[in-house]
Structure formats: structure tokens, C-alpha cells
Design a protein around this motif. Structure first.
Motif, mmCIF file in Angstrom:
data_model
loop_
_atom_site.group_PDB
_atom_site.id
_atom_site.type_symbol
_atom_site.label_atom_id
_atom_site.label_comp_id
_atom_site.label_asym_id
_atom_site.label_seq_id
_atom_site.Cartn_x
_atom_site.Cartn_y
_atom_site.Cartn_z
ATOM 1 N N PRO A 157 0.830 -1.206 0.000
ATOM 2 C CA PRO A 157 0.000 0.000 0.000
ATOM 3 C C PRO A 157 0.866 1.258 0.000
ATOM 4 O O PRO A 157 1.932 1.295 0.597
ATOM 5 N N GLU A 158 0.394 2.279 -0.666
ATOM 6 C CA GLU A 158 1.182 3.513 -0.768
ATOM 7 C C GLU A 158 1.402 4.109 0.614
ATOM 8 O O GLU A 158 0.461 4.303 1.386
ATOM 9 N N ALA A 159 2.659 4.377 0.936
ATOM 10 C CA ALA A 159 3.010 4.917 2.252
ATOM 11 C C ALA A 159 2.732 6.402 2.307
ATOM 12 O O ALA A 159 2.948 7.129 1.328
ATOM 13 N N SER A 160 2.260 6.859 3.452
ATOM 14 C CA SER A 160 2.014 8.282 3.631
ATOM 15 C C SER A 160 3.336 9.018 3.838
ATOM 16 O O SER A 160 4.376 8.413 4.112
ATOM 17 N N ALA A 161 3.258 10.337 3.706
ATOM 18 C CA ALA A 161 4.466 11.142 3.892
ATOM 19 C C ALA A 161 5.000 11.012 5.311
ATOM 20 O O ALA A 161 6.220 11.019 5.530
ATOM 21 N N TRP A 162 4.105 10.864 6.293
ATOM 22 C CA TRP A 162 4.554 10.749 7.677
ATOM 23 C C TRP A 162 5.246 9.424 7.935
ATOM 24 O O TRP A 162 6.197 9.346 8.716
ATOM 25 N N LEU A 163 4.788 8.355 7.289
ATOM 26 C CA LEU A 163 5.472 7.069 7.426
ATOM 27 C C LEU A 163 6.874 7.136 6.824
ATOM 28 O O LEU A 163 7.828 6.604 7.388
ATOM 29 N N LEU A 164 6.991 7.783 5.672
ATOM 30 C CA LEU A 164 8.302 7.933 5.050
ATOM 31 C C LEU A 164 9.222 8.773 5.925
ATOM 32 O O LEU A 164 10.415 8.484 6.058
ATOM 33 N N THR A 165 8.664 9.817 6.550
ATOM 34 C CA THR A 165 9.464 10.647 7.445
ATOM 35 C C THR A 165 9.947 9.844 8.648
ATOM 36 O O THR A 165 11.113 9.928 9.044
ATOM 37 N N ALA A 166 9.040 9.046 9.236
ATOM 38 C CA ALA A 166 9.427 8.205 10.377
ATOM 39 C C ALA A 166 10.497 7.205 9.972
ATOM 40 O O ALA A 166 11.435 6.941 10.734
ATOM 41 N N ARG A 167 10.371 6.648 8.772
ATOM 42 C CA ARG A 167 11.348 5.661 8.303
ATOM 43 C C ARG A 167 12.728 6.286 8.144
ATOM 44 O O ARG A 167 13.743 5.743 8.607
ATOM 45 N N VAL A 168 12.792 7.436 7.482
ATOM 46 C CA VAL A 168 14.080 8.094 7.259
ATOM 47 C C VAL A 168 14.689 8.531 8.588
ATOM 48 O O VAL A 168 15.893 8.396 8.811
ATOM 49 N N ALA A 169 13.860 9.067 9.492
ATOM 50 C CA ALA A 169 14.374 9.504 10.801
ATOM 51 C C ALA A 169 14.935 8.329 11.586
ATOM 52 O O ALA A 169 15.984 8.437 12.241
ATOM 53 N N ALA A 170 14.246 7.178 11.544
ATOM 54 C CA ALA A 170 14.716 6.018 12.292
ATOM 55 C C ALA A 170 16.032 5.486 11.748
ATOM 56 O O ALA A 170 16.865 4.971 12.514
ATOM 57 N N PHE A 171 16.256 5.628 10.446
ATOM 58 C CA PHE A 171 17.506 5.145 9.867
ATOM 59 C C PHE A 171 18.707 5.974 10.317
ATOM 60 O O PHE A 171 19.851 5.557 10.123
ATOM 61 N N THR A 172 18.477 7.140 10.916
ATOM 62 C CA THR A 172 19.594 7.934 11.426
ATOM 63 C C THR A 172 20.048 7.473 12.805
ATOM 64 O O THR A 172 21.082 7.928 13.290
ATOM 65 N N TYR A 173 19.285 6.586 13.449
ATOM 66 C CA TYR A 173 19.660 6.145 14.796
ATOM 67 C C TYR A 173 21.058 5.544 14.823
ATOM 68 O O TYR A 173 21.873 5.868 15.692
ATOM 69 N N SER A 174 21.316 4.627 13.900
ATOM 70 C CA SER A 174 22.592 3.905 13.928
ATOM 71 C C SER A 174 23.792 4.836 13.801
ATOM 72 O O SER A 174 24.698 4.793 14.645
ATOM 73 N N PRO A 175 23.857 5.710 12.769
ATOM 74 C CA PRO A 175 25.020 6.607 12.709
ATOM 75 C C PRO A 175 25.090 7.578 13.875
ATOM 76 O O PRO A 175 26.191 7.921 14.324
ATOM 77 N N ALA A 266 14.415 10.818 17.249
ATOM 78 C CA ALA A 266 13.431 9.963 17.913
ATOM 79 C C ALA A 266 12.062 10.637 17.962
ATOM 80 O O ALA A 266 11.024 9.980 17.739
ATOM 81 N N MET A 267 12.036 11.922 18.245
ATOM 82 C CA MET A 267 10.767 12.644 18.287
ATOM 83 C C MET A 267 10.104 12.664 16.908
ATOM 84 O O MET A 267 8.875 12.484 16.801
ATOM 85 N N LEU A 268 10.880 12.870 15.861
ATOM 86 C CA LEU A 268 10.326 12.848 14.508
ATOM 87 C C LEU A 268 9.777 11.468 14.160
ATOM 88 O O LEU A 268 8.724 11.343 13.515
#
Length: 282
Positions: A157-175, A266-268
């Protein structure tokens, strides 16, 4: 079939303006980081690691240029996270341990902040860009006409803009965990052997976080509600590991410099999940 020249002509002027702005921002990131290193009162190992990580963001802006030119939907959340973390990355470098920041550092921070704010404003407020950033990723397609590489509708299903934002923000945790962990290795080099297990735990947690986030977001974009809950749990665990280690091994200065960007990410992430799963009624 469109030619490359026709595609270039049909791009809105806002796309060309944003592309030029991103190129300037990428160059400014490198220049400002070099100036900050040059005028920094302390040029230690920690500053070198943080500066190197911050300068890598210039490649992020170049990657964003490619997404914008291709009209990818991921350009908006990627640009937002990149702009926010870039400002934080520079902000934690210009402030010395003692005294006031040097004037060139403050001027560079103000310039880069203005550039990043303009990038975000264009991405989210320009109607021309909103109509341009609608394309999905290209995939290898096998059908009756043969094998081709072309854009196809997503299977999920097409992801919403907020889901994409949460995904990109979470990928910054590791670095954001690995950078202070590398900075903390200076404590080991200074002979603090008690820090060895903690630094190894920190590095391992940072690497494991990348896989956990990948697992969660893969199902989150497929509409699995439990994946959002699990990602929030991962977020809490990341903060519970990273912030105390920042305080212990890097002190209050490290907690502010390295913990604050992680808290913002994390907040994003949490806000993006909440907005996607509980949309505001219109």
C-alpha cells in the motif's frame, strides 16, 4: 519516449532552483566545516570524528539532488531529516567547551541554517515541487514485452508522507549512535580500560539498531500496525542505551552534542508514526 533534453525542459523552474540550492548547500557544508576546524580552539580526536561525519552530509545533499531531479516521493522526508541533522551536526561543533564560538563559525552556522531552512520550505511549500515529487522507484520488470527497467506502482500500500518521514528519521539512529561511540574510543586510548566493555556495547548496539530499524520499517510500510509499536519500543531502547553512555563517557558536553540530535530524530520518528496511524480529522 521522452528524450533527456525533453525531460530537462519540462522540469519546473522550482526543480531547477532547488537543484542549484542543494548544490550550494553541499558546497557550503564542506566550506563551513573546514572553517570551523581551522578556527576551533581544540582540534582533538572527537572533533575530527564529528567533523568527518558532518562533512559526509555533503554527499547526502548530492544524493537528494538525484531524488529531486527524478521526482521521487522520498525526496521530501529525506530532505527534512538531512536538513535538521545537518544543522544539529554543525551546531554541536561550533560551540567550544569553554568560551564563546568564533565569529567565522557563527557566520557559517547562520548561513547553513538559512540554506537548510530554504530547502525544507521549498520541499514542503512549493506547489510545483509537490506536483513533481510523485514518482516511485524503478524496478526490473519481466512481462510479455521482455525485460525492462521502469517505474512501477509499489506492491505494498502507498506509504504516507509521515510514514516515510518516520522511516528516514529512524535510519539515522545507527550513525547517531556510532559517531559518539567512536569519539568515546579516545577514553580507551587515554588508558581508561573500564570503558572498553561500554564502548564495545555501544558499537554493537549501534550496528544492531540498523537491522532492527530495517526490520520494523519494512513491515511498517506494508501497513502492519504492530511494526509501528515495535519501532517505538526500539526508539526507547536506543535512547536508554545512548544517552547514559553519552553522559558517562563524554560528559555533559557530549550528551548535548551527541544526544540532542538523536532525541530530535526519535521525536520525529514517534510523531511520524502517530500522525500516520492516527491522522488528524479534516
Amino acid at each position: 519516449m521522452r528524450t533527456a533534453a525533453e525531460t530537462e525542459v519540462r522540469r519546473p523552474s522550482a526543480v531547477r532552483a532547488l537543484t542549484a540550492l542543494l548544490a550550494v548547500t553541499a558546497a557550503a557544508t564542506v566550506v563551513v566545516e573546514v572553517l570551523n576546524w581551522w578556527y576551533a580552539p581544540e582540534q582533538g580526536f572527537g572533533l575530527a570524528v564529528r567533523t568527518g561525519w558532518a562533512m559526509l552530509r555533503s554527499f547526502g545533499f548530492l544524493l537528494l539532488i538525484g531524488h529531486v531531479r527524478r521526482g521521487r516521493t522520498v525526496a521530501r522526508p529525506f530532505g527534512l531529516i538531512l536538513a535538521v541533522t545537518t544543522v544539529f551536526a554543525l551546531g554541536r561543533l561550533i560551540v567550544p567547551r569553554q568560551g564563546v564560538p568564533p565569529l567565522p563559525g557563527l557566520l557559517g552556522f547562520a548561513l547553513l541554517t538559512a540554506l537548510c531552512a530554504t530547502v525544507v520550505w521549498l520541499l514542503y511549500r512549493s506547489p510545483a515541487l509537490a506536483g513533481h515529487l510523485v514518482r516511485q522507484r524503478s524496478r526490473l520488470v519481466i512481462d510479455r514485452s521482455g525485460i525492462s527497467w521502469r517505474e512501477t506502482p509499489p506492491r505494498r500500500p502507498e506509504a504516507s508522507a509521515w510514514l516515510l518521514t518516520a522511516r528516514v528519521a529512524a535510519f539515522t539512529y545507527s550513525p547517531l549512535m556510532l559517531v559518539p561511540a567512536l569519539v568515546a574510543t579516545a577514553a580507551i586510548l587515554d588508558g581508561q580500560l573500564l570503558a572498553v566493555p561500554a564502548v564495545l556495547l555501544w558499537l554493537g548496539a549501534g550496528i544492531a539498531t540498523s537491522y532492527l530499524v530495517l526490520f520494523c520499517t519494512a513491515f511498517l510500510l506494508r501497513g502492519r500496525s504492530w511494526a509501528g509499536t515495535l519501532l517505538i519500543v526500539v526508539t526507547v531502547a536506543v535512547l536508554a542505551v545512548d544517552l547514559p553512555l553519552c553522559w558517562w563517557l563524554l560528559g555533559l558536553d557530549g550528551l548535548i552534542r551527541d544526544g540532542a540530535p538523536l532525541i530530535v530524530a526519535a521525536m520525529l520518528t514517534v510523531y511520524g508514526i502517530r500522525r500516520a496511524t492516527h491522522p488528524t480529522p479534516t
